[in-house]
Design an enzyme around this catalytic site. Structure first.
Site, short mmCIF file in Angstrom:
data_model
loop_
_atom_site.label_atom_id
_atom_site.label_comp_id
_atom_site.label_asym_id
_atom_site.label_seq_id
_atom_site.Cartn_x
_atom_site.Cartn_y
_atom_site.Cartn_z
N GLY A 189 -3.77 -1.70 4.45
CA GLY A 189 -3.17 -0.64 5.35
C GLY A 189 -2.76 -1.47 6.61
O GLY A 189 -3.20 -2.45 6.77
N PRO A 191 -2.10 -2.55 10.73
CA PRO A 191 -3.24 -2.96 11.65
C PRO A 191 -3.49 -1.79 12.33
O PRO A 191 -2.77 -0.64 12.77
CB PRO A 191 -2.49 -3.88 12.63
CG PRO A 191 -1.28 -4.48 11.75
CD PRO A 191 -1.09 -3.45 10.78
N SER A 453 11.87 4.74 -3.87
CA SER A 453 11.52 6.18 -3.51
C SER A 453 12.75 7.07 -2.91
O SER A 453 12.90 8.14 -2.60
CB SER A 453 10.25 6.27 -2.89
OG SER A 453 10.23 5.56 -1.41
N LYS A 496 5.71 10.89 4.23
CA LYS A 496 7.23 11.22 4.18
C LYS A 496 7.03 12.81 4.57
O LYS A 496 8.06 13.32 5.28
CB LYS A 496 7.63 11.06 2.74
CG LYS A 496 7.78 9.69 2.52
CD LYS A 496 7.88 9.20 1.16
CE LYS A 496 8.12 7.62 1.00
NZ LYS A 496 7.90 7.25 -0.40
#
Length: 540
Positions: A189, A191, A453, A496
């Site tokens: 993931g 920071p 995507s 999103k």
């Protein structure tokens, strides 16, 4: 000689053949007492034009000279002096029945007898102690051998902590469903998304000691696997150093920034990725070879719980990725950040500045303004720094203006933080054919726009440009597209859809394969958006 050594201690200078050198400090001082003499060995650190000269030295002094002149100046430098003074107080004698070398060897043997070292380890250490016996008390190799034995004995060989296997207790600690994990977990993931904190919580929940190393930028295999002890300044690698730090054989071991290891396949420094493979592979790490211990002396890492962290999954070499259970920690959405600010960041900062809740308050609009236009990352570290800046300035106002309390609204945000440091695109500016909202799939500037995507969105933009038909500005879409028009599932749906919500859009098309993911969304998002799952582009 003894006079020069006294001058170093008292005046911080060394005089050799009328040349004077300023001595900043003495490093690695070792003191040995003998019946008529005292020996000193160490390193003199001498400043030299932006750098340092380090001189190994050895000095002998008579026992009388030592007691009269050297004992007091050395008192604050060496523990050995304090031990020696205590010995004289207790026995009333300045003579030693054993040389320091004999005393040290005796201590090693006593530890081997009294502590439960595994048989093969005890045999190895005893062999090294016998080598030490044959060395001259003042020999240059003796220090290297002593350090090697001490490092061997300082490693945890049998010590463990009691592991907590109560999943209910673990759930309380971690605030997540407990499930059996594979040995190696990788938290991925941006920071500031709590990867290290989660590792610490897992350690606490499972009753393990926590130890952390960073391997970012490591390009030399010896950083992981250590140097051979024959080299000057040789040390174990970072893995065994971490194990020494933990003092147990079953810690939780966090390896940070594993995506930033330099995969050096052809370099002459060896390949650190290969060394990490041995560390993380349960089939191999029972016999991990560190060069400092030697090839015939493997160390067992099988009881260690390894957790790795990374910012970018794609940068982790494939052989390493195959050995890890990947857990994605997505960047926090604005909704998440608002809740974190209210429930964690602001109370934490108020406590830090010893402020009451009603002394410094924030409106919801102010919190969203700060998060949307003053915070640049997906994590919460920057967010906490911004709120700290406001608390700093409020503290100054308390003192200078005798301000008792402050309510931070939109106007006060501008006053405390100045102009916005980031801006969002105005979607109204794009009301023309060929332009389509991508819900953060496509970043600005020269960043490659190759995310699959965005397939259906790019398709729509191309059709819009060719047909000169404008797409309504309240519509967004995300999904991968095949050459036959089939719409495939994508990752990052949460971010999103939340982006569409934040931009106040009305409709979003998503792949049919992501339909089940909608159950995880808060109702405040789903109630404001018309979400349409599709499996073929013709439906769009």
């Amino acid at each position: 000689n003894q006079t020069q050594f006294l001058q170093v201690l008292q005046e911080k200078k060394l005089v050799v053949e009328s040349q004077e050198y300023q001595v900043e400090k003495i490093d690695k001082l070792k003191i040995s007492f003998y019946p008529q003499t005292v020996n000193f060995k160490g390193v003199l650190v001498i400043p030299q034009e932006g750098s340092y000269l380090k001189l190994d030295f050895s000095a002998n002094a008579s026992s009388d000279y030592y007691h009269q002149y050297l004992s007091d100046p050395l008192q604050g430098i060496s523990k050995r002096i304090a031990q020696r003074k205590n010995q004289i107080k207790q026995t009333g004698s300045t003579q030693e029945t054993e040389t320091p070398a004999e005393e040290e060897d005796k201590n090693y043997r006593q530890r081997l007898e009294s502590e439960p070292f595994p048989p093969q380890i005890k045999k190895k250490i005893l062999k090294e102690v016998r080598k030490l016996d044959r060395m001259h008390p003042w020999g240059s190799n003796r220090d290297v051998q002593e350090e090697y034995i001490e490092k061997l004995m300082s490693l945890p060989w049998w010590q463990t902590t009691t592991e907590n296997k109560d999943l209910a207790a673990a759930q309380t600690e971690l605030d997540k469903a407990g499930k059996k994990q594979s040995q190696v977990i990788c938290l991925v993931g941006p920071p500031g998304t709590g990867k290290t904190s989660l590792g610490q919580s897992i350690a606490k929940a499972t009753g393990r000691k926590f130890v952390k190393i960073s391997v970012g930028g490591v390009h030399d295999e010896s950083e992981i696997r250590g140097h051979r002890k024959t080299y000057i300044g040789a040390m174990p690698g970072r893995i065994l150093q971490g194990m020494s730090q933990s003092r147990v054989v079953n810690p939780l071991f966090l390896i940070d920034e594993i995506d930033k290891v330099i995969d050096n396949v052809t370099g002459h420094h060896g390949n650190p990725t290969a060394a990490l493979l041995e560390v993380l592979d349960p089939e191999q790490n029972e016999k991990f070879n560190d060069n400092y211990l030697g090839q015939d002396f493997p160390y067992d890492l099988s009881k260690v719980m390894f957790i790795c962290t990374a910012n970018n999954l794609e940068n982790i070499p494939n052989p390493l990725r195959d050995r890890m259970d990947i857990i994605q920690l997505p960047p926090y959405t604005t909704i998440d950040k608002v809740q974190i600010a209210k429930n964690h960041s602001i109370p934490k900062i108020l406590a830090k500045y010893e402020l009451e809740k009603d002394q410094l308050t924030f409106t919801d609009e102010a919190i969203e303004e700060i998060i949307n236009f003053y915070v640049h990352s997906g994590g919460v570290r920057t967010q906490e720094r911004i709120f700290s800046r406001i608390a700093d300035k409020f503290a100054v106002k308390q003192i200078k203006d005798n301000l008792k309390s402050e309510k931070i609204d939109l106007a006060k945000v501008r006053e405390y933080l100045g102009f916005r440091t980031t801006e969002r695109d105005n979607l109204v500016d794009y009301d023309e054919p060929g332009i389509e909202k991508l819900c953060k799939n496509l970043p600005k500037g020269g960043i490659p726009k190759d995310g699959p995507s965005a397939g259906i969105t790019l398709t729509t933009a191309i059709i819009s440009a060719l047909t000169k038909k404008i797409i309504p500005q309240y519509i967004a879409m995300t999904g991968e597209i095949t050459s036959k028009g089939k719409v495939s599932a994508i990752g990052g749906l949460r971010e999103k859809i939340t982006a569409a919500y934040e931009y106040k859009l009305k409709t979003i098309f998503i792949p049919w394969g992501n339909k089940n993911h909608l159950n995880d969304f808060p109702s405040q998002v789903k109630d404001k958006l018309e979400i349409i799952p599709v499996d073929n582009y013709l439906q769009i």
